[in-house]
Scaffold this motif. Structure first.
Motif, PDB file in Angstrom:
ATOM      1  N   UNK A 211       0.821  -1.211   0.000  1.00  0.00           N
ATOM      2  CA  UNK A 211       0.000   0.000   0.000  1.00  0.00           C
ATOM      3  C   UNK A 211       0.857   1.264   0.000  1.00  0.00           C
ATOM      4  N   UNK A 212       1.867   1.302   0.872  1.00  0.00           N
ATOM      5  CA  UNK A 212       2.675   2.506   0.955  1.00  0.00           C
ATOM      6  C   UNK A 212       3.521   2.685  -0.303  1.00  0.00           C
ATOM      7  N   UNK A 213       3.852   1.603  -0.993  1.00  0.00           N
ATOM      8  CA  UNK A 213       4.572   1.723  -2.263  1.00  0.00           C
ATOM      9  C   UNK A 213       3.669   2.335  -3.331  1.00  0.00           C
ATOM     10  N   UNK A 214       2.416   1.898  -3.366  1.00  0.00           N
ATOM     11  CA  UNK A 214       1.445   2.497  -4.285  1.00  0.00           C
ATOM     12  C   UNK A 214       1.263   3.974  -3.969  1.00  0.00           C
ATOM     13  N   UNK A 215       1.137   4.286  -2.688  1.00  0.00           N
ATOM     14  CA  UNK A 215       0.937   5.673  -2.254  1.00  0.00           C
ATOM     15  C   UNK A 215       2.162   6.530  -2.592  1.00  0.00           C
ATOM     16  N   UNK A 216       3.349   5.960  -2.422  1.00  0.00           N
ATOM     17  CA  UNK A 216       4.586   6.705  -2.666  1.00  0.00           C
ATOM     18  C   UNK A 216       4.705   7.141  -4.118  1.00  0.00           C
ATOM     19  N   UNK A 217       4.444   6.238  -5.056  1.00  0.00           N
ATOM     20  CA  UNK A 217       4.614   6.595  -6.464  1.00  0.00           C
ATOM     21  C   UNK A 217       3.519   7.560  -6.920  1.00  0.00           C
ATOM     22  N   UNK A 218       2.357   7.500  -6.276  1.00  0.00           N
ATOM     23  CA  UNK A 218       1.289   8.446  -6.597  1.00  0.00           C
ATOM     24  C   UNK A 218       1.572   9.832  -6.010  1.00  0.00           C
ATOM     25  N   UNK A 219       2.128   9.873  -4.808  1.00  0.00           N
ATOM     26  CA  UNK A 219       2.421  11.144  -4.160  1.00  0.00           C
ATOM     27  C   UNK A 219       3.699  11.778  -4.698  1.00  0.00           C
ATOM     28  N   UNK A 220       4.652  10.957  -5.101  1.00  0.00           N
ATOM     29  CA  UNK A 220       5.951  11.460  -5.546  1.00  0.00           C
ATOM     30  C   UNK A 220       6.308  10.880  -6.915  1.00  0.00           C
ATOM     31  N   UNK A 221       5.508  11.191  -7.936  1.00  0.00           N
ATOM     32  CA  UNK A 221       5.777  10.639  -9.270  1.00  0.00           C
ATOM     33  C   UNK A 221       7.049  11.180  -9.909  1.00  0.00           C
ATOM     34  N   UNK A 222       7.562  12.301  -9.414  1.00  0.00           N
ATOM     35  CA  UNK A 222       8.811  12.833  -9.945  1.00  0.00           C
ATOM     36  C   UNK A 222      10.028  12.166  -9.329  1.00  0.00           C
ATOM     37  N   UNK A 223       9.812  11.431  -8.225  1.00  0.00           N
ATOM     38  CA  UNK A 223      10.907  10.752  -7.533  1.00  0.00           C
ATOM     39  C   UNK A 223      11.008   9.295  -7.952  1.00  0.00           C
ATOM     40  N   UNK A 224       9.864   8.587  -7.957  1.00  0.00           N
ATOM     41  CA  UNK A 224       9.856   7.148  -8.215  1.00  0.00           C
ATOM     42  C   UNK A 224       9.343   6.853  -9.621  1.00  0.00           C
ATOM     43  N   UNK A 225      10.101   6.038 -10.338  1.00  0.00           N
ATOM     44  CA  UNK A 225       9.704   5.662 -11.691  1.00  0.00           C
ATOM     45  C   UNK A 225       8.952   4.353 -11.765  1.00  0.00           C
ATOM     46  N   UNK A 226       8.931   3.604 -10.666  1.00  0.00           N
ATOM     47  CA  UNK A 226       8.224   2.330 -10.664  1.00  0.00           C
ATOM     48  C   UNK A 226       7.980   1.852  -9.249  1.00  0.00           C
ATOM     49  N   UNK A 227       6.913   1.079  -9.066  1.00  0.00           N
ATOM     50  CA  UNK A 227       6.557   0.544  -7.756  1.00  0.00           C
ATOM     51  C   UNK A 227       6.158  -0.913  -7.891  1.00  0.00           C
ATOM     52  N   UNK A 228       6.622  -1.728  -6.942  1.00  0.00           N
ATOM     53  CA  UNK A 228       6.193  -3.122  -6.845  1.00  0.00           C
ATOM     54  C   UNK A 228       5.348  -3.269  -5.588  1.00  0.00           C
ATOM     55  N   UNK A 229       4.073  -3.544  -5.787  1.00  0.00           N
ATOM     56  CA  UNK A 229       3.098  -3.640  -4.696  1.00  0.00           C
ATOM     57  C   UNK A 229       2.692  -5.109  -4.582  1.00  0.00           C
ATOM     58  N   UNK A 230       3.323  -5.799  -3.650  1.00  0.00           N
ATOM     59  CA  UNK A 230       3.225  -7.251  -3.556  1.00  0.00           C
ATOM     60  C   UNK A 230       2.254  -7.626  -2.446  1.00  0.00           C
ATOM     61  N   UNK A 231       1.295  -8.499  -2.745  1.00  0.00           N
ATOM     62  CA  UNK A 231       0.262  -8.875  -1.764  1.00  0.00           C
ATOM     63  C   UNK A 231      -0.309  -7.628  -1.088  1.00  0.00           C
ATOM     64  N   UNK A 232      -0.730  -6.688  -1.892  1.00  0.00           N
ATOM     65  CA  UNK A 232      -1.185  -5.391  -1.385  1.00  0.00           C
ATOM     66  C   UNK A 232      -2.387  -5.559  -0.463  1.00  0.00           C
ATOM     67  N   UNK A 233      -2.282  -4.986   0.739  1.00  0.00           N
ATOM     68  CA  UNK A 233      -3.340  -5.159   1.749  1.00  0.00           C
ATOM     69  C   UNK A 233      -4.428  -4.104   1.553  1.00  0.00           C
ATOM     70  N   UNK A 234      -5.236  -4.285   0.515  1.00  0.00           N
ATOM     71  CA  UNK A 234      -6.276  -3.322   0.178  1.00  0.00           C
ATOM     72  C   UNK A 234      -7.249  -3.029   1.314  1.00  0.00           C
ATOM     73  N   UNK A 235      -7.588  -3.983   2.204  1.00  0.00           N
ATOM     74  CA  UNK A 235      -8.525  -3.647   3.290  1.00  0.00           C
ATOM     75  C   UNK A 235      -7.989  -2.585   4.252  1.00  0.00           C
TER      76      UNK A 235
END
Length: 328
Positions: A211-235
């Motif tokens: 979740x925080x990896x997904x959030x990081x690339x959305x919040x800081x798209x100029x910093x991170x070029x890719x995110x791996x969100x493994x077994x993402x805890x959507x709940x």
């Protein structure tokens, strides 16, 4: 050992047998996420070497260890991509973890490098904050968009599960990302021979770390070029009945997607233990990603039938997101 507040009870809308099995697996998975502060020795690795920065200070979050994995033949005369990974104490050496499991990052990344399947890279393992892990990894802005009534549903679910009081004032994910982007990354770029640009900077994690990896690339798209969100805890929390959190996360993803022309997104999940909760939510996320312009070149979303929520499972497929993000 005192367990984190979110371990005590698990409330699911399934059969009693499935509830019992998932509770046991959740107990094990949650234990793995504790900060093992007693582990003083630098992790033993099979490939490359680890440089530990003990109790790395921050004005935003509590100090924690940061383990930097350098591949065989690391040279300051070369330049390296950087993969930032959460739950750093679980990445390299199972001898110091509660369940004797690890992600095997050094073995897997070292092998891929030796085979020429990924570009030169280093891995920065950021230890979690122990019992504060959940509040650091829980995406803050989507939760703040919930109505007062929806927030109260979440608070009630948390209280009924015997968890620590949870409210928006406790969330630290925005501060955690400031720590990563304004304190840790500049240090890493100064200390090591890195490629500092977005297309060589990646972030990865599992469960809440997904979740925080997904959030990081959305919040800081100029910093991170890719995110791996493994077994993402959507709940987000550990109740699914009357839980508005997954919808909030998905709506946030829909309105904050980074540009598909310049970013890579990886998601996956199993279907056993805690991962059994994820398939329907991931299916919705995939629709959002594809509608937002992501396709075969910049999105990889995979299901792994029979796999559970554990370091063993994540190690078994870690090569896939590494090649996807870092492939030559």
């Amino acid at each position: 050992m005192n367990l984190p507040y979110f371990v005590r009870t698990l409330r699911l809308t399934s059969s009693a047998l499935r509830m019992k099995k998932m509770h046991l697996w959740f107990f094990a998975a949650s234990c793995a996420l504790l900060a093992i502060s007693a582990q003083a020795q630098t992790p033993a690795v099979s490939a490359g070497r680890i440089e530990r920065h003990e109790q790395f200070p921050s004005q935003f979050v509590s100090a924690r260890n940061v383990d930097v994995w350098l591949p065989e033949g690391y040279s300051p005369r070369k330049k390296y991509a950087v993969l930032y990974m959460h739950d750093g104490q679980m990445l390299f050496d199972g001898a110091g973890t509660w369940n004797k499991q690890e992600w095997q990052v050094d073995e897997i990344a070292g092998k891929l490098l030796a085979e020429g399947k990924i570009r030169d890279c280093i891995v920065v393992g950021i230890w979690n904050g122990g019992q504060g892990r959940h509040t650091e990894y829980f995406p803050q802005k989507p939760f703040e968009q919930l109505s007062a009534q929806e927030k109260e549903l979440v608070f009630s679910a948390v209280r009924s599960n015997g968890q620590q009081v949870f409210n928006s004032d406790l969330l630290q994910s925005d501060k955690y990302l400031k720590f990563l982007t304004t304190e840790l990354k500049p240090f890493i770029d100064k200390q090591y021979a890195t490629r500092k640009d977005r297309k060589n900077t990646f972030i990865a994690g599992s469960s809440m770390g997904g979740l925080i990896s997904m959030y990081a690339i959305c919040e800081y798209p100029k910093v991170f070029g890719g995110a791996a969100c493994i077994s993402t805890h959507w709940p987000g929390i550990f109740a699914i009945e009357n839980n508005p959190v997954p919808g909030a996360f998905l709506q946030y993803l829909k309105t904050h997607l980074p540009d598909p022309k310049t970013h890579l997104m990886y998601f996956d999940h199993g279907d056993q233990t805690l991962d059994a909760l994820y398939p329907p939510y991931q299916a919705q996320a995939d629709v959002i990603l594809k509608a937002g312009g992501y396709g075969v070149k910049n999105l990889l979303s995979q299901a792994f039938p029979g796999e559970d929520h554990s370091e063993r499972a994540w190690a078994g497929r870690l090569h896939i997101p590494l090649v996807f993000l870092l492939g030559r």
